[in-house]
Design a protein around this motif. Structure first.
Motif, PDB file in Angstrom:
ATOM      1  N   ALA C  27     -20.189 -20.206  73.609  1.00  0.00           N
ATOM      2  CA  ALA C  27     -18.963 -19.482  74.018  1.00  0.00           C
ATOM      3  C   ALA C  27     -18.581 -18.909  72.544  1.00  0.00           C
ATOM      4  CB  ALA C  27     -17.812 -20.379  74.503  1.00  0.00           C
ATOM      5  N   SER C  47     -11.786 -11.013  79.140  1.00  0.00           N
ATOM      6  CA  SER C  47     -12.086 -12.439  79.799  1.00  0.00           C
ATOM      7  C   SER C  47     -13.449 -12.494  79.388  1.00  0.00           C
ATOM      8  CB  SER C  47     -11.712 -12.254  81.286  1.00  0.00           C
ATOM      9  OG  SER C  47     -12.332 -11.246  81.721  1.00  0.00           O
ATOM     10  N   GLY C  48     -13.697 -14.023  78.912  1.00  0.00           N
ATOM     11  CA  GLY C  48     -14.927 -14.247  78.870  1.00  0.00           C
ATOM     12  C   GLY C  48     -15.291 -14.052  77.324  1.00  0.00           C
ATOM     13  N   GLY C  50     -14.373 -15.817  74.657  1.00  0.00           N
ATOM     14  CA  GLY C  50     -14.325 -16.900  74.121  1.00  0.00           C
ATOM     15  C   GLY C  50     -13.215 -17.070  73.233  1.00  0.00           C
ATOM     16  N   SER C  52      -9.950 -18.030  73.670  1.00  0.00           N
ATOM     17  CA  SER C  52      -9.055 -19.511  73.631  1.00  0.00           C
ATOM     18  C   SER C  52      -9.816 -20.715  72.986  1.00  0.00           C
ATOM     19  CB  SER C  52      -8.655 -19.710  74.953  1.00  0.00           C
ATOM     20  OG  SER C  52      -8.322 -18.675  75.576  1.00  0.00           O
ATOM     21  N   GLN C  53     -11.285 -20.610  73.119  1.00  0.00           N
ATOM     22  CA  GLN C  53     -12.005 -21.755  72.737  1.00  0.00           C
ATOM     23  C   GLN C  53     -11.724 -22.203  71.442  1.00  0.00           C
ATOM     24  OE1 GLN C  53     -12.811 -23.278  75.315  1.00  0.00           O
ATOM     25  NE2 GLN C  53     -12.803 -21.907  76.904  1.00  0.00           N
ATOM     26  N   LEU C  62     -11.028 -29.144  74.226  1.00  0.00           N
ATOM     27  CA  LEU C  62     -12.387 -28.724  74.832  1.00  0.00           C
ATOM     28  C   LEU C  62     -12.587 -29.391  76.272  1.00  0.00           C
ATOM     29  CD1 LEU C  62     -15.003 -27.860  72.060  1.00  0.00           C
ATOM     30  CD2 LEU C  62     -13.497 -26.406  73.536  1.00  0.00           C
ATOM     31  N   PHE C  99       0.692 -22.300  76.944  1.00  0.00           N
ATOM     32  CA  PHE C  99      -0.459 -21.966  77.578  1.00  0.00           C
ATOM     33  C   PHE C  99       0.038 -20.673  78.543  1.00  0.00           C
ATOM     34  CE2 PHE C  99      -0.867 -26.493  76.861  1.00  0.00           C
ATOM     35  CZ  PHE C  99      -2.213 -26.447  76.364  1.00  0.00           C
ATOM     36  N   GLN C 100      -1.344 -20.229  79.121  1.00  0.00           N
ATOM     37  CA  GLN C 100      -0.849 -18.925  79.911  1.00  0.00           C
ATOM     38  C   GLN C 100      -0.031 -18.921  81.083  1.00  0.00           C
ATOM     39  OE1 GLN C 100      -4.619 -17.035  81.126  1.00  0.00           O
ATOM     40  NE2 GLN C 100      -3.475 -15.792  82.574  1.00  0.00           N
TER      41      GLN C 100
END
Lengths: 307, 309, 611
Positions: C27, C47-48, C50, C52-53, C62, C99-100
């Motif tokens: 990610a 989106s996708g 990575g 936020s990770q 995690l 958070f969202q």
């Protein structure tokens, strides 16, 4: 909350009435009279018997008398078979027995099942988890009527530790096996449901928030996860109670404990309708009351319902 | 806590962007997942073997399920033990009837109860639930209140009363069990229908002028199928349990016919005489059968609803 | 100068991977960056990507199947090497996160106060009275009205915006040196977003809290960030100060992102397809006429032994006209009734009152069969591309469905041919014909939805938030597709969205809804250049512009008070307090023609409202 309790309690009344009506209708629909199996009774004796129990009256009068008896004096009328005993007498004898081991079973199923499920979820994918899952899968095929003979083989025939039946006023040696036999499969189900709902709650966003606050794992589980995780367990307790009550019949038969179940089966085999109705209604009212309590507990746990 | 599936898919998607032409439907996906589940797959084979034995096995024995072997009567405890020599592979019961034949006969009945009862329950439950969910509103309220009432009374007692009063034929047992087990299915189907009804693809169909009936047939029923299959497979063992329960009390299946519950009951009554085989063989079949059904049911559930675990 | 400051948060060659059934997914593929005290650093990506990770790893959040390599240094400790117990002394105290999704991020069965107290009990040494005082101070600080009462409420009793403010208050309790905000305003309305962003900016300035802001929205970046990193496929493709990135983007991807971003201040970007102007002389006036449409729902309120029902006026007297080939944009915040309006126009929800006239004939009150004929010309595209397709049908069968209803005489091969042509037209590869919705991306699924809507060549398409769930780059493509289709088929469009910038790109005229009523309706240009109603002004001022200089110079208009509940009879008078005493007589603000074609609801002047 208060108004919710009032509303919920009132709404259980029609359920009780429907239960009484259904069992009453069944008795009325039954082909032949309860005495017709006593072969060789002359017709006039039969008529006398029917008159004695009010069976010659129109059905609504019978229903009225019956309802009046139950509601105003908690009286289920005379037994059809045990000529000199009333249904109330018989219930008074069997009910305390069933209640004793029933409550113990229920308590143990909950008190072991819930912590086991929580532990399995918290220690997800560890030996403890596998053990709990193994137990709950295994216990699915060990319903009370399988548990009972197995327990007797082990504890009575092999080890000779416990008596294989009887009640003896509820001495502890006599209570152990009925309780284990009745509670095992429910304990397993409760553990299973607790585990999966706890796992789901633990992946919820608000648990992430709690972790981000720096809370220790134990307080996350106790303060944040436990209440919502118990909701599905609470709603399972209603049906579990119904099926436990049903299971008590097996226990009474197999262990000759002298509880209500024994009278129920005797009454069923003897077509003792008034006793059948009495047992059914008492059990029914108990489950309806219990369901009411469950719903109130649910509302207490979930602030969205409380409003 | 697993990372969001969609996000991962997007990550994977952005990494590689080939497009195979053939699509894979959710059913195909589910079947692939099911085949990866070893316990479920083994259970399918074991169950298949059990069904075969139950229906073909009796031909291999010289005894049938109701004939009494007079040579052994009254002496079952000593001479009725399992033996190849006298042809009683599983031994005999108390009366001297061949247990092998009886267990297979009981297996037939129990499996049939499970399956026929489930068919009845699924038919009633799906119909009831779909109607309630699709029409919604007041109809739904009344119908679901009725289910609530049924579920909060110990219906087993009423079922037993019914058996006692109307005679204990096998058919009444089959249908009666089904008629008293549809409520869970109705609730599940109703919930699913309700949520499907508000999905945008149903709205899109309405907006494209598709008729109510076609919507039910083309969109709602196929989307219900997965969950119905899963709960059907979990209902079979429960009905077998119910039947066994009633038969254990001696209120279900009538002699000389038998079922797992009745056999276990007989075996359990005589254990103190040391005739352990009378309990062990029926119990072994019972436990194996139930395990198979539960594993298959769990396997199907995981296959159709992979996010569950 | 900046070189002397020691970074407080430093990430070195961080790699994050997830073990999934399909193997290991990387990610984050080795990123390095730092955050200095008191600055706001943005991570932007679709989106996708990575994005936020990285911060999930820093917070120890995690997913269980995730693994992080490299180092994250915060206040001298490598966070990746700390045990959970050690990390618990850091997170929530020196470093906190919002958070969202504010709706699910608070524990449902605990009161706000109980959840705030926990943090203080854990990280600070205060007695009960002081604890409660601090909580109260912060609740006031994040501007939640009636703080004392709110503190004792449960999360579900608060609106989304309020819950996000509670989250902020809770994460600020211990005055952390770093606040991580993961898409903090994505789920919120623009006006609420503006307030939350202002609040965060204020905290940064007054408390010196550094902020790490993760978002997909370049406008939010422009407003908030000192420096930013653009992320794609787990890597930073561009990094630099806000000015550098916005005014002098180097990487192709950054340019594309900036270009795709619809701009409320400048709709006529050269790179985009142009909206075809309406020729007034050729088009009639009565294509679609909606007259005083009302949709009221009955809502159960309160408990008590006998619950009451009250009418919820989702749509309360809306009138408008739509001409052939025209797009009418309908904007409003959540709960303004825009989706209900769309469904009522199509008779998917029966209107309570009012008339919808379609080419001279009323739609309301038609029989099912008659309505079915009309449906051929009236189509709808939904918000959630995946949910709007039957998961068990191939995309070709979904697109074909209207043909089966309206052109049953066609042969299967003809139908298939037509589906293929439509797939070409909306930009779907023909080889996808047998694929299922769950195998496609959101943008592709939305193209399927558009193909299904277009296959009968309808005269009117309603787009209900049709691009809201998509990434900006995909969003731009879909909008272009719609503009092209409109030009080609002389399509009329009702374009419903909460996003004013998007609506501006595609609409000829725009209608602003507020709690079920029209507050302003005019030509697209007039609405944006010369908004009159205070609510319109507030909405427009709240939309962030992806240009740091312009954005920071703009002042957002804040009208005091929360969004009222639509069931409150006073709700409509938020902008007309001078006539509030006439509610009892059933008075409603009137719609007045301010200049030709520009309608504005009665209101008090903005200055009075702000006072």
């Amino acid at each position: 909350m208060f108004s919710f309790i009032i509303r919920r309690t009132f709404s259980s009344i029609p359920t009780i009435l429907i239960l009484i009506l259904i069992s009453f209708a069944l008795m009325r629909l039954a082909p032949g009279s309860p005495f017709s199996s006593d072969r060789g009774l002359p017709p006039e004796v039969l008529a006398n018997l029917e008159a004695k129990y009010g069976l010659n009256l129109p059905w609504f009068e019978q229903l009225y008398t019956y309802l009046k008896g139950i509601i105003f004096s908690f009286d289920f009328g005379p037994s059809f078979k045990y000529k000199d005993r009333s249904v109330n007498d018989i219930l008074a004898q069997g009910f305390p027995v069933t209640l004793t081991y029933g409550l113990w079973s229920f308590f143990i199923a909950v008190a072991v099942g819930i912590p086991l499920g929580i532990a399995a979820a918290v220690r997800h994918n560890t030996k403890l988890d596998y053990l709990a899952v193994g137990f709950s899968i295994g216990a699915q095929v060990l319903p009370n009527f399988v548990m009972a003979p197995i327990l007797v083989i082990i504890f009575t025939l092999w080890l000779n530790w416990l008596p294989g039946g009887g009640w003896n006023g509820g001495e502890w040696q006599y209570v152990i096996m009925p309780v284990i036999a009745l509670s095992t499969s429910y304990m397993a189900s409760i553990a299973r449901i607790t585990r999966s709902s706890m796992l789901e709650v633990l992946s919820a966003n608000f648990i992430r928030t709690a972790k981000a606050k720096g809370l220790a794992n134990s307080s996350i589980i106790l303060n944040h996860a436990l209440k919502p995780a118990l909701l599905p367990v609470i709603s399972y307790l209603g049906p579990a109670f119904v099926s436990m009550i049903t299971g008590s019949v097996i226990i009474d038969i197999y262990f000759s404990t002298g509880g209500m179940g024994q009278f129920f089966v005797d009454a069923a085999l003897n077509r003792d309708y008034s006793l059948l109705m009495g047992v059914t209604i008492v059990f029914g009212v108990m489950t309806i009351l219990f369901n009411t309590i469950v719903d109130i507990a649910y509302a207490w746990l979930d602030p969205k319902i409380r409003l | 806590m697993l990372v969001n599936k969609k996000k991962l898919a997007a990550m994977v998607d952005s990494a590689s962007s080939q497009t195979p032409i053939e699509g894979r439907s959710q059913w195909q996906d589910a079947m692939v997942r099911f085949k990866q589940n070893k316990a479920a797959l083994v259970s399918v084979f074991v169950l298949f073997a059990m069904i075969t034995i139950a229906f073909i096995g009796p031909l291999l024995s010289q005894w049938d399920y109701e004939t009494i072997d007079w040579a052994l009567t009254g002496n079952a405890a000593e001479m009725g033990a399992p033996s190849i020599a006298n042809g009683h592979f599983f031994g005999t019961d108390d009366l001297g009837r061949d247990l092998y034949a009886r267990v297979l006969q009981g297996t037939q009945i129990s499996l049939m109860v499970g399956i026929i009862g489930t068919v009845v329950a699924v038919l009633v439950g799906v119909l009831y639930g779909a109607v309630s969910g699709y029409f919604g509103g007041r109809i739904d309220n009344v119908m679901m209140r009725f289910v609530d009432i049924l579920m909060s009374i110990p219906y087993m007692f009423i079922l037993i009363i019914l058996f006692v009063m109307f005679g204990r034929s096998v058919y009444i047992l089959f249908i009666g069990l089904g008629l008293f087990s549809w409520m869970d299915m109705a609730r599940i189907v109703r919930g699913q229908t309700l949520s499907l009804k508000h999905k945008e693809f149903i709205e899109a169909a309405v907006a494209s002028g598709v008729s109510d009936f076609t919507i039910i047939v083309r969109h709602i029923v196929p989307n219900l199928l997965g969950i119905v299959v899963v709960y059907t497979s979990l209902m079979i063992p429960n009905l077998i349990l119910l039947e066994s329960f009633i038969s254990f009390l001696g209120l279900g299946i009538q002699e000389p016919l038998t079922s797992w519950g009745a056999l276990i009951s007989d075996g359990a009554k005589t254990i103190q005489y040391g005739t352990l085989w009378q309990l062990a063989f029926p119990l072994g079949f019972f436990i194996t059968g139930l395990f198979c059904f539960f594993f298959i049911g769990d396997g199907l559930r995981d296959a159709f609803d992979p996010k569950d675990r | 100068m900046t070189d002397i400051i020691k970074p407080m948060f430093e990430v070195n060659n961080l790699k994050i991977s997830f073990a999934t059934n399909d193997g290991i997914v990387e990610a984050v593929k080795g990123v390095s960056f730092h955050i200095n005290p008191g600055e706001c650093v943005g991570i932007v990506g679709e989106s996708g990507s990575g994005k936020s990770q990285t911060f999930m790893a820093a917070m120890g959040l995690l997913a269980k199947n995730g693994h992080a390599d490299g180092s994250i240094i915060f206040q001298g400790h490598n966070l990746l090497e700390l045990s959970v117990e050690q990390l618990n002394h850091v997170r929530g105290k020196n470093m906190s996160m919002i958070f969202q999704d504010p709706l699910t991020s608070l524990t449902p069965h605990m009161t706000i106060l109980a959840q705030m107290r926990e943090v203080i009990a854990l990280h600070m040494d205060l007695n009960q009275a002081d604890t409660d005082r601090v909580c109260r101070e912060w609740i006031d600080r994040v501007r939640i009205a009636e703080g004392a009462r709110r503190l004792n409420q449960y999360p579900h009793e608060l609106s989304g915006g309020m819950r996000q403010r509670v989250m902020i208050a809770m994460s600020m309790l211990c005055s952390p040196s770093l606040l991580i905000a993961d898409e903090p305003t994505t789920a919120l309305d623009v006006t609420v977003q503006a307030e939350i962003l202002d609040l965060m900016d204020e905290l940064k300035r007054e408390n010196g809290t550094a902020i790490a802001l993760i978002t997909h929205d370049m406008g939010v970046m422009a407003r908030m960030c000192d420096r930013l990193h653009v992320m794609r496929y787990g890597e930073y493709v561009e990094e630099g100060t806000a000015e550098d990135v916005f005014y002098n983007p180097q990487h192709q991807y950054t340019k594309m992102l900036l270009d795709s971003m619809p701009r409320i201040d400048n709709p006529d970007r050269t790179s985009h397809h142009k909206l075809k102007p309406i020729d007034d002389s050729q088009t009639g006036d009565d294509f679609l006429v909606v007259d005083d449409l009302k949709v009221h729902f009955k809502i159960k309120v309160g408990g008590g032994i006998w619950p009451k029902t009250l009418p919820l006026k989702a749509v309360d007297g809306v009138s408008f006209k739509l001409r052939e080939g025209e797009t009418l944009g309908i904007v409003g915040e959540s709960g303004c009734g825009k989706s209900t309006l769309a469904r009522a126009v199509l008779q998917l929800i029966p209107p309570t009152d009012g008339v919808v006239t379609w080419i001279g004939k009323p739609l309301s009150g038609l029989k099912k069969e008659e309505l079915k004929d009309k449906r051929k010309d009236l189509q709808i595209v939904f918000q959630d591309p995946l949910a709007s397709l039957d998961p068990r049908m191939t995309i070709a069968s979904s697109i074909m469905e209207p043909l089966l209803t309206f052109a049953a005489h066609m042969s299967k091969t003809d139908m298939k041919e037509r589906v293929m042509k439509m797939m070409d037209r909306v930009g779907l590869n023909r080889n996808m014909i047998n694929r299922y919705p769950h195998e496609l991306s959101g943008g592709q699924n939305q193209r399927v939805g558009i193909a299904r809507a277009m296959i009968m060549q309808p005269k009117l398409v309603i787009c209900d938030e049709a691009v809201s769930a998509l990434d900006v780059s995909v969003q731009a493509q879909i909008i272009e597709l719609l503009i092209d289709l409109q030009a080609e088929f002389k399509l009329s469009i009702l374009f419903i969205s909460h996003d004013l910038a998007v609506v501006r790109e595609i609409s000829h005229r725009i209608m602003v809804l507020y709690l079920g009523r029209v507050v302003e309706m005019a030509n697209s240009r007039d609405i944006y250049d010369n908004p009159i109603h205070p609510y319109t002004k507030q909405l427009i001022s709240a939309v962030p512009v992806p240009d740091p200089k312009i954005e920071r110079a703009r002042k957002s208009i804040k009208i005091p008070g929360e969004l009222p509940s639509p069931m409150d009879p006073n709700a409509q008078f938020k902008f007309l307090p001078s006539k509030r005493d006439q509610v009892a007589q059933g008075y409603q603000p009137k719609l007045i023609e301010h200049s030709p074609g520009h309608f504005v609801a009665e209101h008090d002047p903005l200055e009075t409202l702000l006072a």
